[in-house]
Design a protein around this motif. Structure first.
Motif, PDB file in Angstrom:
ATOM      1  N   PRO A 102      53.037  91.172   4.953  1.00 26.53           N
ATOM      2  CA  PRO A 102      53.463  89.764   5.021  1.00 26.53           C
ATOM      3  C   PRO A 102      54.279  89.533   6.289  1.00 26.53           C
ATOM      4  CG  PRO A 102      54.857  90.947   3.474  1.00 26.53           C
ATOM      5  CD  PRO A 102      53.831  91.943   3.969  1.00 26.53           C
ATOM      6  N   ALA A 103      53.604  89.674   7.431  1.00 30.77           N
ATOM      7  CA  ALA A 103      54.290  89.790   8.721  1.00 30.77           C
ATOM      8  C   ALA A 103      55.142  88.580   9.093  1.00 30.77           C
ATOM      9  CB  ALA A 103      53.265  90.052   9.824  1.00 30.77           C
ATOM     10  N   GLN A 104      54.801  87.408   8.596  1.00 28.66           N
ATOM     11  CA  GLN A 104      55.540  86.216   8.978  1.00 28.66           C
ATOM     12  C   GLN A 104      56.669  85.873   8.006  1.00 28.66           C
ATOM     13  OE1 GLN A 104      54.920  85.001  12.011  1.00 28.66           O
ATOM     14  NE2 GLN A 104      53.355  86.606  12.123  1.00 28.66           N
ATOM     15  N   MET A 105      56.863  86.695   6.999  1.00 27.92           N
ATOM     16  CA  MET A 105      57.890  86.434   5.997  1.00 27.92           C
ATOM     17  C   MET A 105      59.248  86.980   6.438  1.00 27.92           C
ATOM     18  SD  MET A 105      56.310  84.716   3.734  1.00 27.92           S
ATOM     19  CE  MET A 105      57.352  84.766   2.266  1.00 27.92           C
ATOM     20  N   PRO A 106      60.328  86.574   5.749  1.00 27.37           N
ATOM     21  CA  PRO A 106      61.657  87.098   6.078  1.00 27.37           C
ATOM     22  C   PRO A 106      61.740  88.610   5.846  1.00 27.37           C
ATOM     23  CG  PRO A 106      61.835  85.128   4.715  1.00 27.37           C
ATOM     24  CD  PRO A 106      60.386  85.525   4.723  1.00 27.37           C
ATOM     25  N   GLN A 107      62.700  89.210   6.524  1.00 22.78           N
ATOM     26  CA  GLN A 107      62.881  90.662   6.473  1.00 22.78           C
ATOM     27  C   GLN A 107      63.009  91.177   5.034  1.00 22.78           C
ATOM     28  OE1 GLN A 107      66.535  93.544   7.677  1.00 22.78           O
ATOM     29  NE2 GLN A 107      65.802  92.231   9.333  1.00 22.78           N
ATOM     30  N   GLY A 124      52.066  98.487   9.798  1.00 26.72           N
ATOM     31  CA  GLY A 124      51.625  97.718  10.955  1.00 26.72           C
ATOM     32  C   GLY A 124      51.749  96.231  10.715  1.00 26.72           C
ATOM     33  N   GLY A 125      51.405  95.454  11.707  1.00 21.88           N
ATOM     34  CA  GLY A 125      51.516  94.017  11.590  1.00 21.88           C
ATOM     35  C   GLY A 125      50.487  93.394  10.679  1.00 21.88           C
ATOM     36  N   THR A 126      49.359  94.101  10.461  1.00 20.58           N
ATOM     37  CA  THR A 126      48.291  93.582   9.606  1.00 20.58           C
ATOM     38  C   THR A 126      48.314  94.184   8.216  1.00 20.58           C
ATOM     39  OG1 THR A 126      46.868  93.265  11.552  1.00 20.58           O
ATOM     40  CG2 THR A 126      45.793  93.278   9.393  1.00 20.58           C
ATOM     41  N   SER A 127      48.537  95.487   8.139  1.00 22.65           N
ATOM     42  CA  SER A 127      48.517  96.152   6.843  1.00 22.65           C
ATOM     43  C   SER A 127      49.536  97.283   6.774  1.00 22.65           C
ATOM     44  CB  SER A 127      47.120  96.717   6.545  1.00 22.65           C
ATOM     45  OG  SER A 127      46.794  97.748   7.464  1.00 22.65           O
ATOM     46  N   ILE A 128      49.868  97.658   5.551  1.00 23.86           N
ATOM     47  CA  ILE A 128      50.709  98.816   5.276  1.00 23.86           C
ATOM     48  C   ILE A 128      49.825  99.814   4.558  1.00 23.86           C
ATOM     49  CG2 ILE A 128      52.799  99.679   4.154  1.00 23.86           C
ATOM     50  CD1 ILE A 128      53.751  96.709   4.084  1.00 23.86           C
TER      51      ILE A 128
END
Length: 292
Positions: A37-42, A14-18
């Motif tokens: 790390p939702a805002q990091m590169p792919q 998810g966007g908050t946690s895995i």
């Protein structure tokens, strides 16, 4: 209930946690989570997922199931887009995981995993036709048709969140968005107030129940399931919206369908992980899974 001879690893991204857990026999064990790390590169996010999977290798799992929001090319295991992880666009997640760990990997939408988890492990095990609805920050839907997961093209089946309703879409009225927009407060906060007898909060949940009832009617017209399972954080407030929801459902045009409908409340804490591990059985051992 799914019971495996060899362990299966399930992930809920998810966007908050895995989150992850291992199905050993019929038990989901070693449930853990790491921040996304939702805002990091792919590439950084993919390596974070790989490191998390690496930490489970001592379980000697034979396959991996992954649930993730958004549209998914199920056959090729490609994440087409993911709103709350901006860099995740057309991610070949299946190829990445299989190349890293040399284990069969199956990927599907998280709401579909919720429905499959309830069908295989939860309150919907006795039914052949089931719809799972997650009520939380957003609105999610998954479909079990003829005892198999039905995804439609690119996992777009069951996207009732985007169906036009009143001056918006169903998600505007059947998720926490309703409480924030109409009452200026989150669903959880209003639930606590309702428990203390706050009349405004009780009124908010009664209105919510009416809108949810309209969604249930829409689902009845399109899918006619035997059961609808409600999940997500808002399900905990069910006593406060149950009556108004059922009053609205009672106006459905075909009573022979609505009178037999079972509306169930999920009692699994990690339904999406349960559904993720069940993907392995759904797609690897079933001869003719329903993919759309």
């Amino acid at each position: 209930m799914l019971n495996t001879e060899k362990p299966i690893l399930g992930l809920d991204i998810g966007g908050t946690s895995i989150k992850a857990g291992v199905l050993i026999g019929s038990q989901l064990l070693d449930i853990r989570s790491v921040p996304t790390p939702a805002q990091m590169p792919q590439e950084f996010i993919l390596e974070t997922i790989a490191e998390f999977i690496q930490s489970y290798l001592h379980h000697d799992f034979f396959a991996i199931g992954i649930g993730i929001p958004g549209l998914i090319d199920v056959e090729n295991g490609v994440v087409l887009n993911l709103g709350n992880i901006p860099s995740f666009k057309k991610v070949y997640l299946k190829d990445f995981i299989q190349q890293k760990f040399n284990r069969p990997t199956f990927i599907n939408n998280d709401a579909n995993c919720f429905a499959l988890g309830e069908y295989r492990f939860g309150v919907a095990q006795e039914f052949k036709h089931v719809v799972g609805i997650t009520l939380g920050t957003g609105l999610g839907g998954g479909i079990i048709a003829n005892s198999h997961l039905y995804c439609g093209h690119n996992c777009a089946a069951g996207e009732w969140c985007s169906v036009p309703y009143l001056d918006g879409v169903f998600e505007d009225y059947c998720s926490s968005k309703f409480f924030i927009t109409k009452y200026g407060s989150k669903a959880k906060s209003l639930f606590k107030k309702a428990q203390k007898g706050d009349q405004e909060a009780i009124k908010a949940y009664r209105e919510f129940g009416h809108h949810l009832g309209e969604l249930v009617k829409h689902i009845l017209y399109t899918m006619a399931p035997e059961a609808i399972v409600l999940g997500g954080s808002i399900r905990k407030a069910f006593p406060y919206f149950k009556e108004s929801m059922l009053e609205t459902v009672s106006t459905f045009r075909y009573p022979s369908v609505s009178a037999n409908l079972k509306i169930l409340i999920s009692n699994l804490d990690e339904t999406a992980i349960h559904g993720a591990v069940a993907l392995v059985d759904e797609y690897q051992t079933q001869a003719n899974p329903v993919n759309g």
